[in-house]
Write a protein that holds these residues in place. Structure first.
Motif, short mmCIF file in Angstrom:
data_model
loop_
_atom_site.label_atom_id
_atom_site.label_comp_id
_atom_site.label_asym_id
_atom_site.label_seq_id
_atom_site.Cartn_x
_atom_site.Cartn_y
_atom_site.Cartn_z
N SER A 1 0.83 -1.20 0.00
CA SER A 1 0.00 0.00 0.00
C SER A 1 0.87 1.26 0.00
N ARG B 1 1.24 4.03 -3.15
CA ARG B 1 1.07 5.48 -2.99
C ARG B 1 2.32 6.24 -3.42
N GLN C 1 2.45 8.92 -6.44
CA GLN C 1 2.95 10.30 -6.23
C GLN C 1 4.03 10.65 -7.25
#
Length: 99
Positions: free
Chosen positions: A74, A78, A82
């Motif tokens: 996870s 992310r 980004q």
């Protein structure tokens, strides 16, 4: 596609595969004779990562490992997302400067 996008997308795919694999393992923890799925990652020569599914050699569960793998995947998902956002913003700024 830029090398940054390609690298980030391969990271997104690897993280997604890890999330799916650990969810599959957690869901099947109580299945008799179940052999866990494992994700093996390797670096690509041109950048990025290759991820492949394998099965554990012996039946059994590793619930703590699967939960940690979910948390790690996870976070990696992310981070790669980004990276894509920053690249998009930088390209947008570059286009604004050029216009």
């Amino acid at each position: 596609m830029s090398p940054i996008s390609s690298t980030a997308l391969s990271g997104l795919n690897a993280a997604s595969l890890q999330l799916q694999s650990s969810a599959h393992n957690i869901a099947n923890t109580q299945t008799p004779g179940f052999r866990r799925q494992q994700v093996v990652q390797s670096a690509e020569p041109a950048g990025g990562v290759r991820a492949e599914l394998t099965q554990a050699a012996a039946p059994g569960e590793a619930l703590a490992e699967d939960i940690v793998n979910q948390m790690q995947a996870s976070t990696l998902y992310r981070a790669n997302l980004q990276t894509l956002r920053v690249e998009r913003d930088m390209l947008g700024s570059l286009l604004d400067v050029q216009a």
